[in-house]
Design a protein around this motif. Structure first.
Motif, mmCIF file in Angstrom:
data_model
loop_
_atom_site.group_PDB
_atom_site.id
_atom_site.type_symbol
_atom_site.label_atom_id
_atom_site.label_comp_id
_atom_site.label_asym_id
_atom_site.label_seq_id
_atom_site.Cartn_x
_atom_site.Cartn_y
_atom_site.Cartn_z
ATOM 1 N N THR A 113 -8.522 3.581 -2.690
ATOM 2 C CA THR A 113 -8.687 4.668 -1.428
ATOM 3 C C THR A 113 -9.841 4.580 -0.623
ATOM 4 O O THR A 113 -9.992 4.818 0.582
ATOM 5 C CB THR A 113 -8.869 5.941 -2.376
ATOM 6 O OG1 THR A 113 -7.610 6.312 -3.003
ATOM 7 C CG2 THR A 113 -8.992 7.276 -1.480
ATOM 8 N N GLU B 229 0.847 -1.198 -0.018
ATOM 9 C CA GLU B 229 0.157 0.084 -0.063
ATOM 10 C C GLU B 229 0.806 1.325 -0.034
ATOM 11 O O GLU B 229 2.105 1.172 0.646
ATOM 12 C CB GLU B 229 -0.879 -0.075 1.188
ATOM 13 C CG GLU B 229 -1.953 -0.980 1.269
ATOM 14 C CD GLU B 229 -3.103 -0.943 2.410
ATOM 15 O OE1 GLU B 229 -2.919 -0.145 3.243
ATOM 16 O OE2 GLU B 229 -3.990 -1.813 2.595
ATOM 17 N N HIS B 230 0.289 2.093 -0.678
ATOM 18 C CA HIS B 230 1.174 3.462 -0.785
ATOM 19 C C HIS B 230 0.151 4.698 -1.055
ATOM 20 O O HIS B 230 -0.687 4.891 -1.943
ATOM 21 C CB HIS B 230 2.056 3.583 -2.078
ATOM 22 C CG HIS B 230 3.089 4.619 -2.175
ATOM 23 N ND1 HIS B 230 4.067 4.989 -1.176
ATOM 24 C CD2 HIS B 230 3.041 5.830 -3.121
ATOM 25 C CE1 HIS B 230 4.478 6.110 -1.610
ATOM 26 N NE2 HIS B 230 3.992 6.554 -2.901
ATOM 27 N N ARG B 231 0.530 5.695 0.005
ATOM 28 C CA ARG B 231 -0.398 6.913 -0.073
ATOM 29 C C ARG B 231 0.078 7.647 -1.002
ATOM 30 O O ARG B 231 1.380 8.127 -0.917
ATOM 31 C CB ARG B 231 -0.345 7.620 1.295
ATOM 32 C CG ARG B 231 -0.890 6.809 2.488
ATOM 33 C CD ARG B 231 -2.388 6.701 2.472
ATOM 34 N NE ARG B 231 -3.170 7.989 2.160
ATOM 35 C CZ ARG B 231 -3.326 8.873 3.488
ATOM 36 N NH1 ARG B 231 -3.019 8.278 4.593
ATOM 37 N NH2 ARG B 231 -3.986 9.993 3.362
ATOM 38 N N TRP B 232 -0.601 8.329 -1.965
ATOM 39 C CA TRP B 232 -0.001 9.077 -2.936
ATOM 40 C C TRP B 232 0.318 10.525 -2.608
ATOM 41 O O TRP B 232 -0.279 10.887 -1.360
ATOM 42 C CB TRP B 232 -1.342 9.312 -4.009
ATOM 43 C CG TRP B 232 -0.678 9.899 -5.581
ATOM 44 C CD1 TRP B 232 -0.827 10.748 -6.249
ATOM 45 C CD2 TRP B 232 -0.076 8.759 -6.262
ATOM 46 N NE1 TRP B 232 -0.261 10.857 -7.431
ATOM 47 C CE2 TRP B 232 0.227 9.692 -7.433
ATOM 48 C CE3 TRP B 232 0.276 7.523 -6.219
ATOM 49 C CZ2 TRP B 232 0.753 9.023 -8.636
ATOM 50 C CZ3 TRP B 232 0.993 7.065 -7.383
ATOM 51 C CH2 TRP B 232 1.231 7.760 -8.515
ATOM 52 N N GLN C 109 -9.888 4.178 3.275
ATOM 53 C CA GLN C 109 -10.545 5.115 4.308
ATOM 54 C C GLN C 109 -11.727 4.346 5.155
ATOM 55 O O GLN C 109 -11.567 4.778 6.249
ATOM 56 C CB GLN C 109 -11.233 6.163 3.482
ATOM 57 C CG GLN C 109 -10.115 7.046 2.503
ATOM 58 C CD GLN C 109 -11.247 7.936 1.772
ATOM 59 O OE1 GLN C 109 -12.215 7.708 1.357
ATOM 60 N NE2 GLN C 109 -10.595 9.193 1.287
ATOM 61 N N CYS D 278 -4.812 6.370 -2.202
ATOM 62 C CA CYS D 278 -4.104 5.483 -1.747
ATOM 63 C C CYS D 278 -4.132 4.123 -2.906
ATOM 64 O O CYS D 278 -5.231 3.961 -3.256
ATOM 65 C CB CYS D 278 -4.527 4.919 -0.519
ATOM 66 S SG CYS D 278 -3.744 3.496 0.454
ATOM 67 N N HIS E 279 -9.535 2.808 7.623
ATOM 68 C CA HIS E 279 -8.921 3.733 8.487
ATOM 69 C C HIS E 279 -10.117 4.136 9.567
ATOM 70 O O HIS E 279 -9.974 4.224 10.612
ATOM 71 C CB HIS E 279 -8.478 4.846 7.760
ATOM 72 C CG HIS E 279 -7.831 5.809 8.720
ATOM 73 N ND1 HIS E 279 -6.908 5.590 9.489
ATOM 74 C CD2 HIS E 279 -8.113 6.981 8.888
ATOM 75 C CE1 HIS E 279 -6.317 6.899 9.867
ATOM 76 N NE2 HIS E 279 -7.358 7.756 9.762
#
Length: 505
Positions: free
Chosen positions: A125, A96-99, A129, A105, A132
């Protein structure tokens, strides 16, 4: 016939703009909503999908070195060896990688291909979310559970504790891990288990939350009062799969309510005593004073003087009782001044005083062993005097009243015994409570306010002792005072009411 050696399977080559323009791989990737890019062995970008071009913008073009232009953007450095050719990269697990902008994401999957590397970015994303938010909700729920002093717990349909907070576990004298997975039968005494299970059945039968109040022992053996709410847990289809519970320790609140009630009762009794029992002898003193002032025969004057003195003694005795009672309630016990004392001498002195006051009564004193100790002689004389006075009032005129003291190794006992009608069995448990009266036999008992025996108990307790009573038709009534040879040090103010303890479940 020898077979030709098998040709190694070739990897798909990194797509490039020069590849087939038909409905091939490029057309397929371009039509997907996900982002792709390809690089050659030297990390030069050979192709960008439409979605990747939207994400990276015009600053990155085919032919650029991916390591210099977009490695940080895609988070490749932590998963690939950028110092080695792209063709020598091992297959990396998706990550996973946050833009860097836009709040996106992605799940990034670098895959080796023939002649280079294909980078696949799938937009997760919404999943990120949602996960999260779920994590935040869980952390918030956990914070609430651990931040409250109430016991919070969840049971399954078999009655096993699946969730419990630290406060609930502490109430049981255990840790969370020691409670989770266990049933009430494994955590509570049998009688308390039955109460808990009955409440659970009532909740499941009602189908909605119920609130109840009960008392149970804490790990230290003290009785605590709990206000509990339990309710069923349902799945989306409405089926019950367990129950929740919230238990609050209301011991301190109940203690305060009881104190308020007792205070109001005390005020009521106090006002009754002041308005009636003090006013009556005070009025008599005023009337007899006027008679005395008017003069008269010497014999009548002497009789009037004795009546005035008797009324004054009644007021003095009542005032002393009220002062002792108030001190015991407000200070937490009567004040004593211990010094060397011999209970044999003390009983002899009290008996002599009552023989003078009641010459027609037989008062016997007996003693055995060492009867010396460290006590407050005045307060103990008050104890014995009160018990002897009661014995004289409640016994036949021709029956003796016996006082005895017996010295043991570490303690001394005093008893006051009389024959006569026994104390009712229902009265015995409350005999030493304030404003409780024994059976009245004569009009002289109108002065029995129920304070005398309460003060007696408080004086004995102040010495670290105990007082007991037995009363039967055949054996008569016996009050037994047991004292340690040395009274404990003087106590300070009473402690604050106990704070809410760890909560039970």
């Amino acid at each position: 016939m020898a077979q030709a050696p098998a040709r190694p399977r070739s990897r798909p080559t990194a797509p490039s703009p020069t590849e087939s323009s038909g409905p091939g791989l490029l057309a397929l990737l371009e039509g997907l909503p996900e982002a792709f890019l390809g690089v050659d062995a030297g990390w030069r970008i050979t192709w960008l999908s439409r979605r990747m071009r939207e994400l990276l913008g015009p600053r990155i073009q085919p032919g650029d070195d991916l390591r210099k232009k977009a490695a940080d953007v895609l988070g490749l450095a932590g998963h690939l060896r950028l110092d080695a050719p792209a063709t020598e990269q091992a297959a990396a697990a998706p990550y996973e990688h946050r833009w860097h902008e836009g709040g996106f994401c992605f799940e990034v999957s670098p895959q080796p291909v023939d002649g280079g590397l294909l980078v696949h970015c799938r937009d997760i994303t919404r999943e990120f979310q949602a996960r999260h938010e779920l994590q935040r909700a869980g952390e918030l729920f956990q914070s609430v559970m651990e931040g409250t002093t109430d016991a919070i717990y969840i049971k399954d349909m078999e009655g096993r504790y699946q969730v419990i907070n630290s406060a609930g576990a502490r109430a049981l004298g255990r840790t969370v891990s020691e409670v989770r997975g266990r049933t009430d039968a494994e955590l509570f005494p049998p009688d308390e288990t039955q109460v808990n299970l009955r409440h659970d059945r009532d909740v499941l039968k009602a189908g909605h939350p119920l609130t109840y109040e009960d008392s149970q022992k804490d790990p230290h053996g003290d009785t605590r009062v709990w206000l509990s709410t339990k309710g069923p847990l349902r799945d989306p289809e409405g089926n019950v799969f367990g129950l929740f519970g919230i238990s609050r320790d209301i011991t301190q609140r109940k203690w305060a309510e009881e104190e308020v009630r007792r205070h109001a009762e005390f005020q009521e009794h106090l006002m009754g005593i002041i308005s009636h029992d003090i006013r009556s002898p005070l009025g008599a003193i005023m009337n007899w004073s006027r008679v005395l002032a008017a003069g008269g025969p010497a014999e009548e004057t002497a009789r009037t003087s004795r009546r005035i003195a008797t009324a004054a003694v009644r007021i003095e005795r009542l005032t002393r009782l009220l002062l002792d009672f108030t001190r015991a309630r407000l200070v937490g016990g009567v004040v004593i001044e211990p010094r060397g004392t011999d209970t044999k001498e003390l009983l002899t002195k009290v008996a002599h005083e009552f023989r003078v006051a009641f010459p027609q009564r037989d008062i016997v004193v007996e003693h055995k062993g060492n009867t010396q100790g460290h006590w407050d002689p005045d307060r103990l004389a008050q104890v014995v005097s009160n018990l002897v006075e009661n014995a004289l009032k409640y016994s036949p005129a021709d029956a003796p009243v016996r006082l005895s003291t017996h010295g043991l190794r570490n303690k001394v006992m005093m008893t006051v015994h009389n024959q006569g009608r026994p104390i009712p069995e229902a009265t015995l448990p409350h005999l030493f409570e304030p404003f409780r009266q024994g059976p009245q036999q004569t009009r002289t008992l109108k002065m029995s306010y129920g304070l005398g025996l309460y003060i007696v108990r408080e004086i004995v307790h102040a010495h670290g002792g105990t007082i007991d009573v037995t009363s039967t038709e055949d054996a008569g009534t016996t009050f037994t005072v047991t004292l340690p040879r040395r009274a404990p040090p003087r106590k300070g103010p009473p402690p604050e009411p106990p704070p809410p303890p760890p909560h039970r479940t």
